[in-house]
Design a protein around this motif. Structure first.
Motif, mmCIF file in Angstrom:
data_model
loop_
_atom_site.group_PDB
_atom_site.id
_atom_site.type_symbol
_atom_site.label_atom_id
_atom_site.label_comp_id
_atom_site.label_asym_id
_atom_site.label_seq_id
_atom_site.Cartn_x
_atom_site.Cartn_y
_atom_site.Cartn_z
ATOM 1 N N VAL A 36 41.546 93.678 -89.243
ATOM 2 C CA VAL A 36 41.667 92.752 -88.075
ATOM 3 C C VAL A 36 40.216 93.353 -87.452
ATOM 4 C CG1 VAL A 36 42.664 92.461 -86.019
ATOM 5 C CG2 VAL A 36 43.801 92.362 -88.080
ATOM 6 N N MET A 37 39.955 94.670 -87.491
ATOM 7 C CA MET A 37 38.876 95.320 -86.642
ATOM 8 C C MET A 37 37.516 95.218 -87.450
ATOM 9 S SD MET A 37 40.617 95.525 -83.882
ATOM 10 C CE MET A 37 39.499 96.504 -82.992
ATOM 11 N N ARG A 38 37.552 94.882 -88.604
ATOM 12 C CA ARG A 38 36.172 94.675 -89.478
ATOM 13 C C ARG A 38 35.102 94.324 -88.851
ATOM 14 N NH1 ARG A 38 38.976 90.474 -91.122
ATOM 15 N NH2 ARG A 38 37.772 88.368 -91.746
ATOM 16 N N ALA A 39 34.939 93.587 -88.014
ATOM 17 C CA ALA A 39 33.804 92.709 -87.308
ATOM 18 C C ALA A 39 33.496 93.479 -86.023
ATOM 19 C CB ALA A 39 33.930 91.360 -87.360
ATOM 20 N N VAL A 40 34.129 94.243 -85.431
ATOM 21 C CA VAL A 40 34.102 95.003 -84.038
ATOM 22 C C VAL A 40 33.294 96.139 -84.291
ATOM 23 C CG1 VAL A 40 35.248 96.025 -81.925
ATOM 24 C CG2 VAL A 40 36.434 93.941 -83.401
ATOM 25 N N PRO A 41 32.149 96.222 -83.229
ATOM 26 C CA PRO A 41 31.308 97.531 -83.156
ATOM 27 C C PRO A 41 32.146 98.683 -83.227
ATOM 28 C CG PRO A 41 30.666 95.617 -81.963
ATOM 29 C CD PRO A 41 31.955 95.341 -82.233
ATOM 30 N N ARG A 42 31.759 99.558 -84.072
ATOM 31 C CA ARG A 42 32.608 100.842 -84.179
ATOM 32 C C ARG A 42 32.712 101.526 -82.963
ATOM 33 N NH1 ARG A 42 35.025 99.511 -88.586
ATOM 34 N NH2 ARG A 42 34.899 97.642 -87.303
ATOM 35 N N ARG A 43 31.636 101.564 -82.028
ATOM 36 C CA ARG A 43 31.713 102.211 -80.718
ATOM 37 C C ARG A 43 32.975 101.863 -79.934
ATOM 38 N NH1 ARG A 43 29.608 101.585 -75.302
ATOM 39 N NH2 ARG A 43 28.579 99.840 -76.039
ATOM 40 N N HIS A 44 33.088 100.342 -79.967
ATOM 41 C CA HIS A 44 34.475 100.031 -79.325
ATOM 42 C C HIS A 44 35.612 100.302 -79.886
ATOM 43 C CE1 HIS A 44 31.326 97.979 -76.917
ATOM 44 N NE2 HIS A 44 31.155 96.940 -77.785
ATOM 45 N N VAL A 45 35.712 100.388 -81.255
ATOM 46 C CA VAL A 45 36.914 100.666 -81.783
ATOM 47 C C VAL A 45 37.341 101.972 -81.630
ATOM 48 C CG1 VAL A 45 38.023 100.851 -84.202
ATOM 49 C CG2 VAL A 45 36.470 98.946 -83.623
ATOM 50 N N LEU A 46 36.078 103.014 -81.920
ATOM 51 C CA LEU A 46 36.763 104.475 -81.644
ATOM 52 C C LEU A 46 37.090 104.664 -80.279
ATOM 53 C CD1 LEU A 46 33.891 106.280 -83.692
ATOM 54 C CD2 LEU A 46 36.290 106.169 -84.283
ATOM 55 N N THR A 47 36.524 104.183 -79.180
ATOM 56 C CA THR A 47 36.910 104.383 -77.899
ATOM 57 C C THR A 47 38.204 104.003 -77.530
ATOM 58 O OG1 THR A 47 35.675 102.574 -77.047
ATOM 59 C CG2 THR A 47 34.663 104.493 -76.758
ATOM 60 N N GLY A 48 38.689 102.871 -78.100
ATOM 61 C CA GLY A 48 39.950 102.305 -78.299
ATOM 62 C C GLY A 48 40.938 103.321 -78.724
ATOM 63 N N LEU A 49 40.648 103.551 -80.004
ATOM 64 C CA LEU A 49 41.228 104.613 -80.510
ATOM 65 C C LEU A 49 41.903 105.951 -79.850
ATOM 66 C CD1 LEU A 49 40.206 104.402 -84.262
ATOM 67 C CD2 LEU A 49 41.957 102.854 -83.233
ATOM 68 N N LEU A 50 40.858 106.316 -79.183
ATOM 69 C CA LEU A 50 40.746 107.455 -78.401
ATOM 70 C C LEU A 50 41.625 107.319 -77.209
ATOM 71 C CD1 LEU A 50 37.321 109.228 -79.292
ATOM 72 C CD2 LEU A 50 39.539 110.294 -79.758
#
Length: 369
Positions: free
Chosen positions: A53-67
């Motif tokens: 689902v998150m394969r196209a989302v920039p990694r910076r946004h993904v990592l901040t959401g996870l944290l």
């Protein structure tokens, strides 16, 4: 590295706090052990779907959401007044970790030349192993001094620091354009062999390790303070194993994986056979610790090479399978514990790990050059 340390600490804290949580929430020790199972099941089920689902989302946004999820769930867990509220908070942390390892690896490794990427994987694994050296032992000690909610809340602090750092400093880029978006040597058979071997190894490890505090106290006869010191020794061994393996991972990627799994098998079977004697317990505990970190590290490194498609999907599959093994191992230990005692959990775990070694050796022998 700080985020890896924090996630691993949050994941493993209940192992050192089993009896404290059991007494506080008035549930059995095996029920608290199932907090590890629920965590592992969530990661196992959610890893690949979330990565897709998150394969196209920039990694910076993904990592901040996870944290952010890690920070919120740590505070929720500390405020939990019932077993079920604590379980919900743990599952939220697990959803964050389900995607964390899949995203973090390609982002960090992609900053370096291919010939040294094994060392980068090793550095990240060393940070994760520090959770067993510092995070879990410190949390166990602090829990005995002030109650289990205090150490459960503490991961929110380094989680917040990591969140702010990544949000400010990590560039925004398209995931499919990153240097490590795809495997360097795609090989479907090798992919499935590593996946199966890693899962069996994790199942074996956590069938026993989930109940390591009880084993060291009831079987080996160590005091509570000695058990805390031995958890530190276990973590130091894990850190040393990860450091040594990381240094040779680029030269011997396949041998490093098989050696780590074989060492884990020897450590667990040795604990079963000689764990009633304090010296034997320490020796084989160190052997098991020296292998536990390198096993996951070497499977992650293998995925960066043999992934048949996107590396983030392959890493998510590996993380999910490994955590499925953790869940299965903790559940198996919970079943064995009342039947054979805690020694039986290490016998079963050692035999499963030996099976994982056989799978890896067989897959390596049958794979074409």
């Amino acid at each position: 590295m700080l985020a890896a340390f924090t996630f691993n600490t949050a994941e493993n804290l209940p192992i050192g706090l089993l009896e404290l949580i059991s007494e506080s929430l008035r549930v059995s020790v095996p029920a608290v052990g199932l907090l590890v199972t629920g965590y592992g099941v969530t990661v196992a089920v959610a890893s690949v779907p979330l990565a897709h689902v998150m394969r196209a989302v920039p990694r910076r946004h993904v990592l901040t959401g996870l944290l952010a999820a890690l920070v919120v769930s740590s505070l929720m867990a500390a405020l939990a007044t019932s077993y079920w509220l604590l379980l919900v908070a743990r599952l939220l942390t697990a959803l964050g970790q389900a995607l964390f390892w899949a995203v973090m690896g390609p982002v960090a490794v992609g900053l370096f030349a291919p010939e040294v990427r094994g060392r980068v994987v090793g550095a990240l694994s060393v940070a994760g192993s520090l959770a067993l050296v510092l995070g879990v032992p410190a949390g166990t000690w602090l829990g005995r001094q002030s109650g289990w909610p205090v150490p459960v809340a503490l991961p929110a602090v380094p989680g917040l620091i990591s969140l702010v750092t990544i949000a400010v400093l990590l560039p925004t880029s398209r995931p499919e354009k990153e240097p490590t978006a795809y495997g360097t040597s795609p090989h479907a058979r090798r992919f499935w062999t590593v996946l199966a071997g890693g899962t069996l190894s994790a199942t074996g490890a956590f069938a026993g390790y989930t109940y390591i505090v009880k084993f060291l106290g009831d079987v080996s006869g160590f005091s509570s303070s000695a058990v805390s010191a031995l958890l530190v020794a276990f973590g130091v061994a894990c850190l040393a194993g990860a450091s040594i393996t990381g240094a040779i991972l680029d030269r011997f990627p396949q041998s490093a994986l098989t050696t780590a799994v074989a060492t884990q098998a020897v450590g667990m079977l040795g604990l079963y056979a000689a764990g009633t004697r304090p010296v034997g317990a320490v020796v084989f505990l160190v052997l098991m610790g020296g292998a536990l970190g390198p096993v996951f590290m070497t499977t992650q490194n293998a995925m960066l090479h043999c992934a048949p498609g996107r590396t983030d999907i392959a890493l998510a599959a590996n993380s999910g399978a490994y955590n499925a093994g953790i869940a299965a191992g903790a559940a198996l230990g919970a079943l064995i514990l009342p039947l054979t005692g805690v020694r039986g959990t290490f016998l079963a775990g050692g035999l499963l790990t030996f099976g994982a070694c056989a799978v890896l050796r067989g897959g390596r022998a049958s794979a074409p050059p």
